[in-house]
Design a protein around this motif. Sequence first.
Motif, PDB file in Angstrom:
ATOM      1  N   ALA A 243       0.833  -1.201   0.000  1.00  0.00           N
ATOM      2  CA  ALA A 243       0.000   0.000   0.000  1.00  0.00           C
ATOM      3  C   ALA A 243       0.868   1.251   0.000  1.00  0.00           C
ATOM      4  O   ALA A 243       0.607   2.211  -0.738  1.00  0.00           O
ATOM      5  CB  ALA A 243      -0.933   0.000   1.212  1.00  0.00           C
ATOM      6  N   GLU A 244       1.938   1.231   0.810  1.00  0.00           N
ATOM      7  CA  GLU A 244       2.846   2.375   0.868  1.00  0.00           C
ATOM      8  C   GLU A 244       3.529   2.601  -0.485  1.00  0.00           C
ATOM      9  O   GLU A 244       3.643   3.731  -0.960  1.00  0.00           O
ATOM     10  CB  GLU A 244       3.900   2.172   1.952  1.00  0.00           C
ATOM     11  CG  GLU A 244       4.856   3.352   2.083  1.00  0.00           C
ATOM     12  CD  GLU A 244       5.935   3.111   3.128  1.00  0.00           C
ATOM     13  OE1 GLU A 244       6.513   4.107   3.606  1.00  0.00           O
ATOM     14  OE2 GLU A 244       6.205   1.938   3.443  1.00  0.00           O
ATOM     15  N   TYR A 245       3.953   1.505  -1.120  1.00  0.00           N
ATOM     16  CA  TYR A 245       4.625   1.607  -2.422  1.00  0.00           C
ATOM     17  C   TYR A 245       3.691   2.230  -3.466  1.00  0.00           C
ATOM     18  O   TYR A 245       4.076   3.157  -4.197  1.00  0.00           O
ATOM     19  CB  TYR A 245       5.078   0.222  -2.889  1.00  0.00           C
ATOM     20  CG  TYR A 245       5.540   0.201  -4.326  1.00  0.00           C
ATOM     21  CD1 TYR A 245       6.810   0.675  -4.679  1.00  0.00           C
ATOM     22  CD2 TYR A 245       4.692  -0.276  -5.326  1.00  0.00           C
ATOM     23  CE1 TYR A 245       7.217   0.670  -6.003  1.00  0.00           C
ATOM     24  CE2 TYR A 245       5.103  -0.286  -6.654  1.00  0.00           C
ATOM     25  CZ  TYR A 245       6.359   0.195  -6.983  1.00  0.00           C
ATOM     26  OH  TYR A 245       6.757   0.192  -8.297  1.00  0.00           O
ATOM     27  N   PHE A 246       2.444   1.723  -3.524  1.00  0.00           N
ATOM     28  CA  PHE A 246       1.502   2.224  -4.530  1.00  0.00           C
ATOM     29  C   PHE A 246       1.105   3.671  -4.252  1.00  0.00           C
ATOM     30  O   PHE A 246       0.926   4.464  -5.183  1.00  0.00           O
ATOM     31  CB  PHE A 246       0.256   1.337  -4.590  1.00  0.00           C
ATOM     32  CG  PHE A 246       0.521  -0.031  -5.146  1.00  0.00           C
ATOM     33  CD1 PHE A 246       1.253  -0.189  -6.319  1.00  0.00           C
ATOM     34  CD2 PHE A 246       0.036  -1.175  -4.505  1.00  0.00           C
ATOM     35  CE1 PHE A 246       1.498  -1.455  -6.845  1.00  0.00           C
ATOM     36  CE2 PHE A 246       0.279  -2.439  -5.033  1.00  0.00           C
ATOM     37  CZ  PHE A 246       1.019  -2.578  -6.199  1.00  0.00           C
ATOM     38  N   LEU A 247       0.968   4.024  -2.979  1.00  0.00           N
ATOM     39  CA  LEU A 247       0.613   5.400  -2.637  1.00  0.00           C
ATOM     40  C   LEU A 247       1.730   6.367  -3.046  1.00  0.00           C
ATOM     41  O   LEU A 247       1.457   7.434  -3.620  1.00  0.00           O
ATOM     42  CB  LEU A 247       0.336   5.515  -1.135  1.00  0.00           C
ATOM     43  CG  LEU A 247      -0.022   6.915  -0.625  1.00  0.00           C
ATOM     44  CD1 LEU A 247      -1.277   7.457  -1.332  1.00  0.00           C
ATOM     45  CD2 LEU A 247      -0.229   6.917   0.886  1.00  0.00           C
TER      46      LEU A 247
END
Length: 254
Positions: A243-247
């Motif tokens: 989630a952090e990577y995509f955000l």
Amino acid sequence: MGFIIAFTTTKLMDQYDAGVGFILLLLTFLFYFVAVALHEAGHAIAGVWVGFDFRLYVVGPFMWEKTNDKWSFKWNTNVNTSGGLVLCMPTETNGLQKRFAWFAAGGPLASLFTFLLFALCFYLFQGRELSYAAQVLQGSLFVLAALSAFLFLITAIPFHMGGFSSDGARFIRLMRGGDHAAFEVSLLKVIATSGSGETPESLNKQELVDAIALGEKIKAPMAFYLYYYLFYRAWSLQEVEEAEYFLKKYLDLI
């Protein structure tokens, strides 16, 4: 087109009493919004006809929005949408390509129809002795016909400019198929799934990744939005690192 309208209007004004042209000039600004409203109504009618959910109707500074199945009026303060906008959301994914093509065609078809209607009504007045009010009415019909013809031409002629495509270009692209049509349909499927009440984890990760790859291949300006959906999918599944990577990816690209 502007030259033709101006030349024809000048010739038309020669047959009217003094002051009629000035009144029509003042009314032209209002008539422009009428022509835009009818064009956007064509999109809305087409959207409902193909089974989309009609959500938003914008004409200049006026905006009507549907929230929880209730329509409300708001003032439109977004300059980017001041020319007119209709939002119809697909609620399921069957046959999206052709359905969205007809939604895109609805506006130009409405402008063509209103041009023919106003032009016919205009010519019904020709060859008659007209009162001052009838002259204003006939001139108004001509202005509305001219504006409708103008809107038909600038939206029906296929062209691309930056991330914007005309209605005609979108219709042809979607009916013809190919990578651009496939990407647009992939994006619409994601919007349809999320807009129908499905939770983010129901989104297919591989389909999103494939759609991003296709979008990057054709340099589609909207491709980065798919990282937004990947973020919400990962977050809802408590896959925090993903989630952090995509955000971060989404924020970098936006």
